[in-house]
Design a protein around this motif. Structure first.
Motif, PDB file in Angstrom:
ATOM      1  N   TYR A  22       9.119  -2.203  -3.467  1.00 54.54           N
ATOM      2  CA  TYR A  22       8.942  -3.261  -2.464  1.00 54.54           C
ATOM      3  C   TYR A  22       8.194  -2.705  -1.251  1.00 54.54           C
ATOM      4  O   TYR A  22       7.293  -3.356  -0.707  1.00 54.54           O
ATOM      5  CB  TYR A  22      10.304  -3.809  -2.041  1.00 54.54           C
ATOM      6  N   GLY A  61       9.892  -5.856  -7.418  1.00 54.97           N
ATOM      7  CA  GLY A  61       9.891  -5.312  -6.071  1.00 54.97           C
ATOM      8  C   GLY A  61       8.494  -5.281  -5.474  1.00 54.97           C
ATOM      9  O   GLY A  61       8.290  -5.637  -4.307  1.00 54.97           O
ATOM     10  N   LEU A  77       7.365  -8.871  -4.670  1.00 51.55           N
ATOM     11  CA  LEU A  77       8.035  -9.367  -3.463  1.00 51.55           C
ATOM     12  C   LEU A  77       7.434  -8.733  -2.206  1.00 51.55           C
ATOM     13  O   LEU A  77       7.267  -9.406  -1.175  1.00 51.55           O
ATOM     14  CB  LEU A  77       9.533  -9.069  -3.537  1.00 51.55           C
ATOM     15  N   GLY A  78       7.111  -7.452  -2.295  1.00 51.48           N
ATOM     16  CA  GLY A  78       6.484  -6.784  -1.155  1.00 51.48           C
ATOM     17  C   GLY A  78       5.121  -7.374  -0.832  1.00 51.48           C
ATOM     18  O   GLY A  78       4.781  -7.600   0.336  1.00 51.48           O
ATOM     19  N   THR A 121       5.595 -10.805   0.737  1.00 56.28           N
ATOM     20  CA  THR A 121       5.989 -10.659   2.144  1.00 56.28           C
ATOM     21  C   THR A 121       4.785 -10.304   3.009  1.00 56.28           C
ATOM     22  O   THR A 121       4.624 -10.817   4.120  1.00 56.28           O
ATOM     23  CB  THR A 121       7.068  -9.573   2.293  1.00 56.28           C
TER      24      THR A 121
END
Length: 290
Positions: A5, A152, A155-156, A159
């Motif tokens: 992430y 992960g 999602l990183g 974001t």
């Protein structure tokens, strides 16, 4: 999963800031006609990074075991080298990123559409290729048989896209210099684990000796399939039974890199830290969006 992430967040945010600065500058200077070629260059860069990641993932499956280990180990070391260079480069130039990008964009605007596409492609493409290579190496090092590492990373990246949009809209203000310092330090720790795993791959391939010489074996104390073993593996690429060479390489890289990274003399001459500069860095993207 947290380590992956962090990779997606850190690498994705750099690319998002680049896109934010390019687009905001064109909008601010009234050159909306140049947005389409810039977006085209960005799209080509993203597709290239995605294709590179797919080639690494599926192309290596056709190789023999020894060839896979040799390729994986070599590319892991290359990925760690690139990411280490990127961490130091961003720490040193984060305050001046806006000026550097807008200067290139001004020159490209005078040269025409092809130059705009090339500028956007090169600005984002470098980040994309580095991200694809390091993500591939990190996911391979995790080797937990699940989709956790990949999730992960995604999602990183998601974001990072949201943060980039908030920067563009002027809704988010953070100290970018401190952000890249903290995430850079954590990324060095993740990179140390990837480097150690890369050395293990080279030992499996027979390129580096000492495969049977274990530094320690605490598999009984920290089982790899336990929740805490999985956590340590996901965050630090921890291995309960590393070889002596792995431990030596991990410790040497981590100590030397962190010492240089945290030392002011490691950021190159001619860029002294001036009071108030960090605060100015936090507003670099927002200032272009106004």
């Amino acid at each position: 999963m947290f380590g992956n992430y962090l990779i997606g967040l850190r690498e994705g945010l750099e690319a998002s800031l680049v896109v934010c600065i390019l687009i905001a500058y064109l909008v601010k200077t009234g050159r909306r006609d140049a947005l389409r070629p810039v977006w085209a260059g960005i799209a080509v860069a993203v597709l290239l990074a995605f294709g590179f990641g797919c080639a690494l993932t599926f192309g290596s499956q056709e190789l023999t075991f020894e060839a896979q280990e040799a390729l994986g180990g070599s590319l892991s070391i290359v990925a760690v080298g690139l990411v280490t260079w990127m961490v130091f480069w961003m720490r040193r130039t984060a305050r001046h990123l806006k000026q550097e990008l807008t200067g290139r964009l001004d020159a490209a605007l005078q040269m025409g559409t092809a130059a705009l596409v090339a500028t956007a492609f090169l600005a984002v493409g470098r980040e994309g290729l580095e991200t694809a290579l390091f993500v591939w190496a990190s996911v391979r090092a995790s080797n937990d048989g699940t989709h956790g590492p990949l999730i992960g990373v995604l999602l990183g990246l998601a974001t990072a896209v949201v943060l980039g949009w908030l920067f563009y809209r002027g809704a988010l203000r953070i100290n970018l210099a401190k952000f890249f310092t903290w995430t850079g330090g954590m990324l060095v720790i993740v990179a140390a684990g990837v480097l150690a795993y890369g050395v293990h791959d080279l030992q499996e391939a027979g390129w580096v000796p000492g495969l049977r010489n274990l530094a320690f074996d605490i598999s009984g104390t920290i089982p790899p399939d336990s929740w805490y073993g999985t956590l340590l593996k996901g965050v630090f690429n921890f291995q309960p039974d590393p070889t002596v060479v792995q431990v030596a390489v991990w410790a040497l890289y981590l100590v030397l890199t962190l010492a240089l990274f945290l030392s002011p003399v490691g950021f190159g001459p001619g860029k002294p830290k001036v009071k108030g500069t960090d605060a100015q860095a936090s507003d670099s993207a927002q200032a272009q969006a106004r």
